[in-house]
Write a protein that holds these residues in place. Structure first.
Motif, PDB file in Angstrom:
ATOM      1  N   MET A 214       0.836  -1.208   0.000  1.00  0.00           N
ATOM      2  CA  MET A 214       0.000   0.000   0.000  1.00  0.00           C
ATOM      3  C   MET A 214       0.867   1.252   0.000  1.00  0.00           C
ATOM      4  SD  MET A 214      -2.997  -1.223   2.586  1.00  0.00           S
ATOM      5  CE  MET A 214      -4.087  -2.574   2.140  1.00  0.00           C
ATOM      6  N   MET A 215       1.869   1.278   0.900  1.00  0.00           N
ATOM      7  CA  MET A 215       2.801   2.408   0.896  1.00  0.00           C
ATOM      8  C   MET A 215       3.632   2.382  -0.381  1.00  0.00           C
ATOM      9  SD  MET A 215       5.569   3.504   3.824  1.00  0.00           S
ATOM     10  CE  MET A 215       6.688   2.147   3.511  1.00  0.00           C
ATOM     11  N   LEU A 216       3.838   1.177  -0.929  1.00  0.00           N
ATOM     12  CA  LEU A 216       4.561   1.031  -2.201  1.00  0.00           C
ATOM     13  C   LEU A 216       3.991   1.970  -3.264  1.00  0.00           C
ATOM     14  CD1 LEU A 216       6.438  -0.563  -4.231  1.00  0.00           C
ATOM     15  CD2 LEU A 216       4.494  -2.123  -4.543  1.00  0.00           C
ATOM     16  N   ASP A 217       2.665   2.014  -3.359  1.00  0.00           N
ATOM     17  CA  ASP A 217       2.036   2.875  -4.366  1.00  0.00           C
ATOM     18  C   ASP A 217       2.426   4.340  -4.164  1.00  0.00           C
ATOM     19  OD1 ASP A 217       0.824   0.742  -5.583  1.00  0.00           O
ATOM     20  OD2 ASP A 217      -1.060   0.941  -4.479  1.00  0.00           O
TER      21      ASP A 217
ATOM     22  N   GLY B 212       9.885   6.554 -11.251  1.00  0.00           N
ATOM     23  CA  GLY B 212      10.747   5.824 -12.167  1.00  0.00           C
ATOM     24  C   GLY B 212      12.196   6.252 -12.198  1.00  0.00           C
ATOM     25  N   ARG B 213      12.593   7.143 -11.287  1.00  0.00           N
ATOM     26  CA  ARG B 213      14.016   7.552 -11.265  1.00  0.00           C
ATOM     27  C   ARG B 213      14.913   6.350 -11.002  1.00  0.00           C
ATOM     28  NH1 ARG B 213      12.311  12.619  -9.594  1.00  0.00           N
ATOM     29  NH2 ARG B 213      11.552  11.673  -7.680  1.00  0.00           N
ATOM     30  N   VAL B 214      14.498   5.506 -10.031  1.00  0.00           N
ATOM     31  CA  VAL B 214      15.222   4.261  -9.750  1.00  0.00           C
ATOM     32  C   VAL B 214      14.187   3.148  -9.590  1.00  0.00           C
ATOM     33  CG1 VAL B 214      17.261   5.273  -8.644  1.00  0.00           C
ATOM     34  CG2 VAL B 214      15.222   4.794  -7.272  1.00  0.00           C
ATOM     35  N   PRO B 215      14.617   1.883  -9.765  1.00  0.00           N
ATOM     36  CA  PRO B 215      13.666   0.787  -9.569  1.00  0.00           C
ATOM     37  C   PRO B 215      13.181   0.728  -8.112  1.00  0.00           C
ATOM     38  CG  PRO B 215      15.665   0.011 -10.672  1.00  0.00           C
ATOM     39  CD  PRO B 215      15.945   1.396 -10.179  1.00  0.00           C
ATOM     40  N   VAL B 216      11.907   0.479  -7.945  1.00  0.00           N
ATOM     41  CA  VAL B 216      11.326   0.288  -6.617  1.00  0.00           C
ATOM     42  C   VAL B 216      10.846  -1.152  -6.531  1.00  0.00           C
ATOM     43  CG1 VAL B 216       9.550   1.007  -4.975  1.00  0.00           C
ATOM     44  CG2 VAL B 216      10.605   2.704  -6.477  1.00  0.00           C
ATOM     45  N   GLU B 217      11.489  -1.919  -5.647  1.00  0.00           N
ATOM     46  CA  GLU B 217      11.126  -3.327  -5.457  1.00  0.00           C
ATOM     47  C   GLU B 217      10.264  -3.454  -4.214  1.00  0.00           C
ATOM     48  OE1 GLU B 217      12.589  -6.541  -6.912  1.00  0.00           O
ATOM     49  OE2 GLU B 217      12.431  -5.198  -8.618  1.00  0.00           O
ATOM     50  N   PHE B 218       9.598  -4.596  -4.074  1.00  0.00           N
ATOM     51  CA  PHE B 218       8.686  -4.753  -2.943  1.00  0.00           C
ATOM     52  C   PHE B 218       8.793  -6.125  -2.310  1.00  0.00           C
ATOM     53  CE2 PHE B 218       4.479  -5.966  -1.183  1.00  0.00           C
ATOM     54  CZ  PHE B 218       4.460  -5.073  -0.132  1.00  0.00           C
ATOM     55  N   PHE B 219       8.731  -6.152  -0.965  1.00  0.00           N
ATOM     56  CA  PHE B 219       8.522  -7.413  -0.251  1.00  0.00           C
ATOM     57  C   PHE B 219       7.518  -7.178   0.873  1.00  0.00           C
ATOM     58  CE2 PHE B 219       9.369 -10.508   3.123  1.00  0.00           C
ATOM     59  CZ  PHE B 219       9.147 -11.667   2.393  1.00  0.00           C
ATOM     60  N   GLY B 220       6.518  -8.020   0.937  1.00  0.00           N
ATOM     61  CA  GLY B 220       5.525  -7.902   2.008  1.00  0.00           C
ATOM     62  C   GLY B 220       5.030  -9.262   2.443  1.00  0.00           C
ATOM     63  N   ARG B 221       4.571  -9.342   3.688  1.00  0.00           N
ATOM     64  CA  ARG B 221       3.806 -10.492   4.157  1.00  0.00           C
ATOM     65  C   ARG B 221       2.426  -9.961   4.506  1.00  0.00           C
ATOM     66  NH1 ARG B 221       6.835 -15.465   4.804  1.00  0.00           N
ATOM     67  NH2 ARG B 221       4.705 -16.253   4.733  1.00  0.00           N
TER      68      ARG B 221
ATOM     69  N   ILE C  78      13.013  -1.736 -13.936  1.00  0.00           N
ATOM     70  CA  ILE C  78      11.658  -1.180 -13.910  1.00  0.00           C
ATOM     71  C   ILE C  78      10.884  -1.830 -15.045  1.00  0.00           C
ATOM     72  CG2 ILE C  78      10.283   0.919 -14.083  1.00  0.00           C
ATOM     73  CD1 ILE C  78      12.848   2.450 -13.223  1.00  0.00           C
ATOM     74  N   ASN C  79       9.920  -2.653 -14.705  1.00  0.00           N
ATOM     75  CA  ASN C  79       9.137  -3.301 -15.762  1.00  0.00           C
ATOM     76  C   ASN C  79       7.638  -3.286 -15.480  1.00  0.00           C
ATOM     77  OD1 ASN C  79       8.916  -5.121 -13.715  1.00  0.00           O
ATOM     78  ND2 ASN C  79      10.021  -6.783 -14.736  1.00  0.00           N
ATOM     79  N   GLY C  80       7.251  -2.557 -14.421  1.00  0.00           N
ATOM     80  CA  GLY C  80       5.822  -2.458 -14.117  1.00  0.00           C
ATOM     81  C   GLY C  80       5.225  -3.726 -13.537  1.00  0.00           C
ATOM     82  N   GLN C  81       6.090  -4.693 -13.156  1.00  0.00           N
ATOM     83  CA  GLN C  81       5.600  -5.995 -12.683  1.00  0.00           C
ATOM     84  C   GLN C  81       5.933  -6.233 -11.215  1.00  0.00           C
ATOM     85  OE1 GLN C  81       3.882  -8.135 -14.768  1.00  0.00           O
ATOM     86  NE2 GLN C  81       3.986  -6.463 -16.250  1.00  0.00           N
ATOM     87  N   VAL C  82       6.200  -5.159 -10.477  1.00  0.00           N
ATOM     88  CA  VAL C  82       6.715  -5.316  -9.110  1.00  0.00           C
ATOM     89  C   VAL C  82       5.822  -6.225  -8.269  1.00  0.00           C
ATOM     90  CG1 VAL C  82       7.257  -4.086  -6.973  1.00  0.00           C
ATOM     91  CG2 VAL C  82       7.827  -3.081  -9.169  1.00  0.00           C
ATOM     92  N   ARG C  83       4.517  -5.965  -8.307  1.00  0.00           N
ATOM     93  CA  ARG C  83       3.612  -6.718  -7.433  1.00  0.00           C
ATOM     94  C   ARG C  83       3.509  -8.182  -7.877  1.00  0.00           C
ATOM     95  NH1 ARG C  83       0.166  -2.676  -6.529  1.00  0.00           N
ATOM     96  NH2 ARG C  83       0.123  -2.225  -4.312  1.00  0.00           N
ATOM     97  N   ALA C  84       3.405  -8.392  -9.172  1.00  0.00           N
ATOM     98  CA  ALA C  84       3.273  -9.761  -9.691  1.00  0.00           C
ATOM     99  C   ALA C  84       4.521 -10.579  -9.362  1.00  0.00           C
ATOM    100  CB  ALA C  84       3.040  -9.722 -11.204  1.00  0.00           C
TER     101      ALA C  84
END
Lengths: 374, 185
Positions: A309-312, A320-329, A354-360
């Motif tokens: 949620m904060m990821l968004d 898009g300046r740098v890649p934003v990756e995500f990990f959550g439980r 950056i490929n727009g697939q972070v969540r998937a």
């Protein structure tokens, strides 16, 4: 005063009392119940008001009434209970009266479970109730920080006549840590000039959230937005850890942030240049600081106990300046440090893209992790 | 250099797991360490299994929970089954033999099988089982002495339970002695 070993919920409640809370209205729900229990014991001792209401809906409306008299009052609950309070919270915001609401978050949606979660981020940070209003949201990560921020929450609520949410998850509510309580503040003698506390000897006042004429409502909305812009300017709070030379910035709040700090300690021992940015105010969000951060690091890893949620919010700042990756439980699962360490190693070795697939991509990794029994 | 010791105490509800963990936390705090204590909460407290995690460190503690605890007190068989696998090599397992029907499997950890119920009963109080195992843990834990725990008991046992102070101390000392001999053997 010396440090004591204090349980989160009890310590927050005592901190609220010492900050001058004169009315507590609530309904018990795990994992926040000890908050109410402590209030039930202490408030009558001090001649202050404690009511266990018949429901959360009643409790928040009692808070609404109490704060309209100019006294400090509050409630504490957990996720489903907070949902029930949302109508009342919106009325409090619309009436421009100060209120402090503690949410000890648990797994959801629905009845969910009683385990620690950060799944209420959207509800808390984006408003939750109906209409145009902006609550202040504080997210402490330790018992001491929560104690300190309860006092801060009352001060901010009064200063801006605003709703202030203090959100922790079940971990921080249930945990014991050495902490120091503040001294008891004397109760204020002055009554705010807007309070409705009996009009004997003065002109009558009224407080309401009703503006039948849309033009009047819009004037109110403008006042609320302007006030919010003032809050955004003055009240951003955050903490940094090992960020000076970091190439990877982990961003996490509350428990997720402190668990990440354990992983960062281990990653540093492995020579990985990684640091932590932990927002303390989720609203106002440290936008400027995260924007600056994104100009200095190679990648960002957001860690939460929800679905990102904060990821968004971070993606919209980083642009898009740098890649934003995500990990959550999710669902009430608290990540262990080794899971976050593996994510830091991954981002360090395989340059994030950056490929727009972070969540998937995160969901794929998470499902694999669950298959491994983690 | 960060030195951090995570300890899980696990057993049936009513075996005194949560108090034993709190006692370690009090002793650690009083001796200048950083510490966190976190219980399993909710339905588990109402009759099923109960466990808590105490973390003792010489610097700020991040995660209050761990997947691989340095030390475990398993007060019943399900707890030993669950945690024996996850203790890192060189770690500690204090297993309550009284409620087990098997030996320990791991040989790369400091494992102590201790008949804690019987020892407590011999001392005249089965309620002291938890303290017997805490004593056994202290025989191997690099931080905290029996004296530190005694002081913590004196300072933090609720007034209505102070009468049990000598019995608690005896149980802890017996557990300590047993674990020392167990390793010497």
């Amino acid at each position: 005063m010396a440090k004591q070993l204090l349980k989160g919920n009890e310590a927050f409640a005592e901190a609220a009392i010492r900050a001058g809370c004169e009315g507590f209205f609530g309904y018990p729900i795990t994992p926040s119940t000890e908050f109410l229990e402590h209030m039930a014991k202490r408030m009558p001792e001090l001649g202050r008001a404690f009511v266990q209401a018949e429901s959360e809906v009643a409790a928040i409306n009692m808070v609404y009434g109490a704060v309209c008299t100019g006294k400090r009052a509050m409630t504490a609950s957990s996720s489903p209970g907070i949902s029930l309070m949302m109508e009342g919270i919106s009325y409090i915001a619309g009436t421009e009266v100060p209120a402090v609401i503690v949410n000890v978050m648990r797994g959801g949606p629905g009845l969910g479970n009683i385990a620690p979660s950060q799944g209420d981020y959207y509800q808390m940070v984006k408003g939750g109730g109906h209409g145009d209003y902006f609550p202040i949201v504080l997210a402490p990560a330790s018992v001491q920080e929560a104690i300190d921020q309860i006092g801060l929450a009352f001060d901010l609520a009064d200063k801006y006549r605003s709703v202030v949410h203090v959100i922790v998850d079940g971990n921080i509510g249930q945990m014991m840590e050495p902490a120091e309580l503040p001294p008891m503040r004397p109760l204020p003698k002055d009554v705010p000039e807007w309070a409705v506390n009996g009009a004997k000897g003065r002109a009558a006042r009224s407080l309401s959230s009703i503006y039948i004429d849309p033009k009047d409502e819009e004037v109110t909305n403008i006042r609320l937005v302007r006030r919010w812009m003032e809050i955004e300017k003055n009240e951003v709070r955050y903490t940094e850890y090992f960020l000076d030379d970091a190439e990877i910035a982990v961003i996490g709040f509350g428990t997720a942030g402190r668990v990440a700090s354990s992983a960062i300690n281990q990653a540093r021992e492995e020579g990985i240049k990684v640091g932590l940015f932990r927002p303390i105010t989720l609203a106002p969000f440290p936008k400027k600081q995260i924007e600056d951060l994104s100009k200095h690091v190679k990648s960002i890893l957001v860690v939460e106990m929800n679905s990102g949620m904060m990821l968004d919010d971070i993606q919209s700042i980083v642009q898009g300046r740098v890649p934003v990756e995500f990990f959550g439980r999710m669902g009430g699962v608290t990540p262990f440090p080794d899971e976050i360490l593996d994510e830091i190693r991954r981002v360090n070795t395989n340059e994030a893209v950056i490929n727009g697939q972070v969540r998937a991509e995160w969901l794929d990794r998470l499902e694999k992790l669950i298959e491994e029994g983690k | 250099m960060t030195q951090e010791y995570s300890i899980i105490i696990s057993g049936f509800g009513g075996q005194g797991t949560l108090f034993a963990g709190q006692l370690l936390a009090y002793a650690a705090m009083d001796n200048g360490y950083q510490v966190t204590w976190i219980p399993s909460y909710g339905p588990e407290m109402r009759g099923g299994t109960a466990h808590c995690t105490t973390i003792i460190s010489n610097s700020i503690i991040g995660s209050p929970v761990t997947r691989s605890p340095y030390a475990v007190i398993g007060l019943n068989l399900p707890s030993v089954d669950k945690y024996e696998k996850v203790i890192p090599a060189g770690g500690i397992l204090i297993a309550n033999q009284s409620l087990m029907n098997r030996e320990l499997v791991r040989s790369d950890i400091k494992g102590v099988l201790i008949p804690a119920n019987e020892i407590a009963e011999q001392l005249g109080n089965k309620q002291m089982t938890n303290m017997v195992t805490v004593g056994a843990l202290l025989a191997h834990l690099p931080v905290l002495s029996v004296e530190a725990l005694e002081q913590a008991l004196k300072d933090h046992l609720p007034p209505r339970k102070q009468q049990w102070l000598p019995a608690n101390v005896d149980a802890m000392r017996k557990g300590f002695e047993f674990a020392q001999e167990a390793v010497a053997a």
